[in-house]
Motif scaffolding. Sequence first.
Motif, PDB file in Angstrom:
ATOM      1  N   ILE A  49       0.100  -1.206   0.160  1.00 47.91           N
ATOM      2  CA  ILE A  49       0.019   0.470   0.572  1.00 47.91           C
ATOM      3  C   ILE A  49       0.637   1.428   0.084  1.00 47.91           C
ATOM      4  CG2 ILE A  49      -0.254  -0.163   2.401  1.00 47.91           C
ATOM      5  CD1 ILE A  49      -3.211   0.921   2.201  1.00 47.91           C
ATOM      6  N   SER A  50       0.206   2.271  -0.792  1.00 48.38           N
ATOM      7  CA  SER A  50       1.505   3.393  -1.313  1.00 48.38           C
ATOM      8  C   SER A  50       1.580   4.008   0.141  1.00 48.38           C
ATOM      9  CB  SER A  50       0.901   4.538  -2.132  1.00 48.38           C
ATOM     10  OG  SER A  50      -0.151   4.904  -1.163  1.00 48.38           O
ATOM     11  N   SER A  59     -12.583   4.772   0.533  1.00 55.22           N
ATOM     12  CA  SER A  59     -12.052   4.049  -1.303  1.00 55.22           C
ATOM     13  C   SER A  59     -12.095   6.047  -1.471  1.00 55.22           C
ATOM     14  CB  SER A  59     -12.687   3.508  -1.789  1.00 55.22           C
ATOM     15  OG  SER A  59     -14.050   4.089  -1.720  1.00 55.22           O
ATOM     16  N   THR A  64      -5.567   4.626  -3.533  1.00 58.71           N
ATOM     17  CA  THR A  64      -5.589   4.831  -5.408  1.00 58.71           C
ATOM     18  C   THR A  64      -6.915   2.891  -5.166  1.00 58.71           C
ATOM     19  OG1 THR A  64      -4.265   3.133  -5.125  1.00 58.71           O
ATOM     20  CG2 THR A  64      -4.510   5.537  -6.119  1.00 58.71           C
ATOM     21  N   GLY A  65      -7.867   2.849  -6.641  1.00 58.50           N
ATOM     22  CA  GLY A  65      -8.147   1.272  -6.523  1.00 58.50           C
ATOM     23  C   GLY A  65      -7.453   0.325  -5.988  1.00 58.50           C
ATOM     24  N   HIS A  66      -5.630   0.166  -6.332  1.00 59.02           N
ATOM     25  CA  HIS A  66      -4.792  -1.359  -5.604  1.00 59.02           C
ATOM     26  C   HIS A  66      -4.983  -0.967  -4.434  1.00 59.02           C
ATOM     27  CE1 HIS A  66      -1.001  -3.298  -6.204  1.00 59.02           C
ATOM     28  NE2 HIS A  66      -0.557  -2.177  -5.253  1.00 59.02           N
ATOM     29  N   ASP A  67      -4.592   0.356  -4.003  1.00 58.90           N
ATOM     30  CA  ASP A  67      -4.407   0.491  -2.223  1.00 58.90           C
ATOM     31  C   ASP A  67      -6.312  -0.220  -1.253  1.00 58.90           C
ATOM     32  OD1 ASP A  67      -2.184   1.966  -2.545  1.00 58.90           O
ATOM     33  OD2 ASP A  67      -3.413   3.661  -2.761  1.00 58.90           O
ATOM     34  N   ALA A  81      -8.336  -2.973  -3.013  1.00 54.24           N
ATOM     35  CA  ALA A  81      -8.079  -4.137  -2.844  1.00 54.24           C
ATOM     36  C   ALA A  81      -7.273  -4.993  -1.920  1.00 54.24           C
ATOM     37  CB  ALA A  81      -6.949  -4.199  -5.258  1.00 54.24           C
ATOM     38  N   LEU A  82      -5.528  -4.435  -2.155  1.00 54.98           N
ATOM     39  CA  LEU A  82      -5.067  -4.984  -0.727  1.00 54.98           C
ATOM     40  C   LEU A  82      -5.283  -4.167   0.608  1.00 54.98           C
ATOM     41  CD1 LEU A  82      -1.208  -2.761  -2.234  1.00 54.98           C
ATOM     42  CD2 LEU A  82      -2.422  -5.589  -2.800  1.00 54.98           C
TER      43      LEU A  82
END
Length: 617
Positions: free
Chosen positions: A578-579, A598, A604-607, A609-610
């Motif tokens: 995660i960033s 969210s 982000t969407g990637h964050d 998902a994780l």
Amino acid sequence: MFDNRYDVIVVGAGHAGVEAALASARLGKKTAIFTLYLDNIAMMSCNPSIGGPGKGHLIAELDILGAEIGKHTDKYNLQMKVLNETKGPAARVSRAQADKYLYRVKMKEILENQENLDIIQAEVIDIIVKEKKVVGVKTSIGIDYYSKAVVLATGTFLKGKIVIGDVEYSAGRQGENAANYLSESLLKYGIEIDRYQTATPPRVDKRTIDFSKLKKLYGNEKPNYFSIFTNKKEQSIMPTYLTFTTEETIKVTKELLKYSPIVSGIIETHGPRHCPSLDRKVLNFPDKYEHQIFLEQESIESNEIYVNGLTTAMPPFVQEKMLRTIKGLENAKIVRYGYAVEYDYIPAYQLKMNLENKILENLFLAGQINGTSGYEEAAAQGFLAGVNAVRKIDDKEPMIIDRTEGYIGVLIDDIIHKKTPEPYRVLPSRAEYRLTLRFDNAFIRLFDKAKEIGIIEKEKLSELENYINIIKKEIEKLKEIKITKKEINILLEKLGASERVTKGLTAYELLKLKEITYNSLKGFVDILELPKFVTNQIETIVKYSVFIEREKKQIEKFKKLENMKIPENFNYDNIKGISNIAKDGLNLVKPLSIGEASRISGVTGHDIALLIAHIKK
């Protein structure tokens, strides 16, 4: 006998404070509202207008929930206008030019006559805290007041500073003292404070304007009022007037820009982007010469004209020169010069969704103190802060409106989760579900919330519930009634429609046609005598059914994410991949659900998902 104990204390009597205090008192709590000056309760410091895109939606929502601002504006205005009449139902909304004097004086009367409510003129300089719980406030005259909850609605008064050209002085508004001590009290408890600024244009004497050179703009004789309970026989249509800046205006402004406090650096804080000063417009759009200027009367009791579009904090002599270059204002006399005001605010990520502070329990914040701009945004926060203060005292679940239910939800969700570089304003573009969140259907969307809050009278709620049931039944009834092709084409010809049908339709399908209204179906359907706001719902729900269904599916997805809860005290530092920006945002806001996470700036969407994968693990 002196009594210094209350259930709820409200600090500030602007639009946020007024709604907070009225909501608390009307819900049966002993309430005190503090103001620096009794005669300026519900003052409209800037443009005396209410409504418009996004803002008008807030007022309609507040009205059904039990706030005062909508019906009060309906009573005391100089004109009302329906905007975007030729556009779709998601865009149509009302805007009113309020009577600044009557609005303020009559609102003070309402507060004075409200049961359970005391009005106190005093400066609050400190909050009283015990074991991280706010239990009262201290005033500058040495009296302490105690309560179970405190709502801060201080507007632009916390360390307020007026700027006109190179002149600076302490004030919350021109002519009024600032509140210079409360900020220090909040800082010592670990609450973060920042600064914003806003500005206002000059006011001119009506008698010195040449109206013959200007275009008149009238309101509607029969507008859509903010309150569906308003039953007004006569509506004022006092005109506003339209003029424009000229090449000479821009030339003068450019020549004198060195005197602008924005250019000189006297003002370094951010102001609202949606309402830029003329000097800011010239800096950003140097080649544009024609900027709209609306001349709006402030009250029938006054000759003051608000010069909407000429916001500036330039020195008085520059303001005079600017005016001279505008058609109709060549000889206009300024009675109040435009100015900017800088003030302390509390970034809203420090709030829970019920507007309670995360650091100090029982402390609620509402209005410009949360970094917002506008009377409507303030009123919305004030009302919910007042309601939630009462619900906290009564040990009830907080009243939360999410972004699928109202513009109020969009507002509160945004200010907590999204960073903005300037005071926040509600705009239709911020709402994802605009067709669902229409101005005209607030009474349906928020009916259950209104019932749960309990301010609206039971008789009115019963009447609305009856209409909501009628709407549902009528729509279902229309689906069952079949009409022949011949009958439909005769009707279309009679209505002057260009199109014709090639087959018979149900009444429901027929109502989808552009020219057909609910009342057009008379003769085919047993039409009920219903108020316009009810037939409007039947027509809109049928005509836009495909798009409404599409939004419903999107809302279902939204709700699914909202229902995915994040464990309390969750450690985001344990999530690999995660960033760092996301970690900072998540640790700052501490979201309660995946949906809330969210919407945090930098996530982000990637964050997400994780995060979901980690929680499931």
